[in-house]
Design a protein around this motif. Sequence first.
Motif, mmCIF file in Angstrom:
data_model
loop_
_atom_site.group_PDB
_atom_site.id
_atom_site.type_symbol
_atom_site.label_atom_id
_atom_site.label_comp_id
_atom_site.label_asym_id
_atom_site.label_seq_id
_atom_site.Cartn_x
_atom_site.Cartn_y
_atom_site.Cartn_z
ATOM 1 N N ARG A 58 0.825 -1.203 0.000
ATOM 2 C CA ARG A 58 0.000 0.000 0.000
ATOM 3 C C ARG A 58 0.858 1.251 0.000
ATOM 4 N N ALA A 59 0.241 2.369 -0.354
ATOM 5 C CA ALA A 59 0.927 3.660 -0.377
ATOM 6 C C ALA A 59 0.627 4.386 0.934
ATOM 7 N N SER A 60 1.611 4.472 1.784
ATOM 8 C CA SER A 60 1.434 5.129 3.072
ATOM 9 C C SER A 60 1.820 6.604 2.978
ATOM 10 N N ALA A 77 1.081 2.327 -6.530
ATOM 11 C CA ALA A 77 1.117 1.176 -5.631
ATOM 12 C C ALA A 77 0.115 0.129 -6.103
ATOM 13 N N SER A 79 -1.626 -1.624 -4.127
ATOM 14 C CA SER A 79 -2.702 -1.706 -3.150
ATOM 15 C C SER A 79 -3.225 -0.301 -2.837
ATOM 16 N N ALA A 80 -3.946 -0.187 -1.751
ATOM 17 C CA ALA A 80 -4.637 1.059 -1.412
ATOM 18 C C ALA A 80 -3.705 2.084 -0.779
ATOM 19 N N PRO A 81 -4.002 3.356 -0.969
ATOM 20 C CA PRO A 81 -3.305 4.393 -0.204
ATOM 21 C C PRO A 81 -4.069 4.660 1.087
ATOM 22 N N SER A 82 -3.372 5.158 2.081
ATOM 23 C CA SER A 82 -4.067 5.605 3.290
ATOM 24 C C SER A 82 -4.679 6.974 3.015
ATOM 25 N N LEU A 96 -0.871 10.298 -7.352
ATOM 26 C CA LEU A 96 -0.949 9.084 -6.555
ATOM 27 C C LEU A 96 -1.884 8.091 -7.227
ATOM 28 N N GLY A 98 -3.313 4.083 -7.002
ATOM 29 C CA GLY A 98 -3.468 2.912 -6.155
ATOM 30 C C GLY A 98 -4.162 1.793 -6.912
ATOM 31 N N PHE A 99 -4.079 0.605 -6.359
ATOM 32 C CA PHE A 99 -4.696 -0.577 -6.964
ATOM 33 C C PHE A 99 -4.288 -0.737 -8.437
ATOM 34 N N TYR A 108 -5.846 9.129 -7.393
ATOM 35 C CA TYR A 108 -6.244 9.851 -6.195
ATOM 36 C C TYR A 108 -5.821 11.317 -6.183
#
Length: 116
Positions: A58-60, A77, A79-82, A96, A98-99, A108
């Motif tokens: 994931r993208a933190s 990333a 996976s998901a970002p926070s 950004l 994600g997925f 995002y």
Amino acid sequence: MFDSTGGLHAAALFDRNGRLLVLREDVGRHNAVDKVVGWAACSGRIPLLGTILMVSGRASFELVQKAAMAGIPILAAVSAPSSLAVDLAVESGLTLVGFLRGPNMNLYARTDRVET
């Protein structure tokens, strides 16, 4: 290596044409990104304008922060970002993604840098 350990992460840096510049692995996502940025710093490539950082997991917030500080305009990333990562990406002007899986992705922030 992931198949044998089940706990390996990767970070890869690409140029704007999709050419792989460097790939680093580590048991931690953050460490893998640190290795990529360290390679760039030692190679005199900072800021990393015109590059894309791809990470496993994931993208933190911290990964967005590291990318922004290194001048990387796009972080992708699998996976998901926070929510904090999305907020910082918006604030810092970082694209950004994600997925990211094959041709599919969620955008995002700074979606204007990605052709869909």
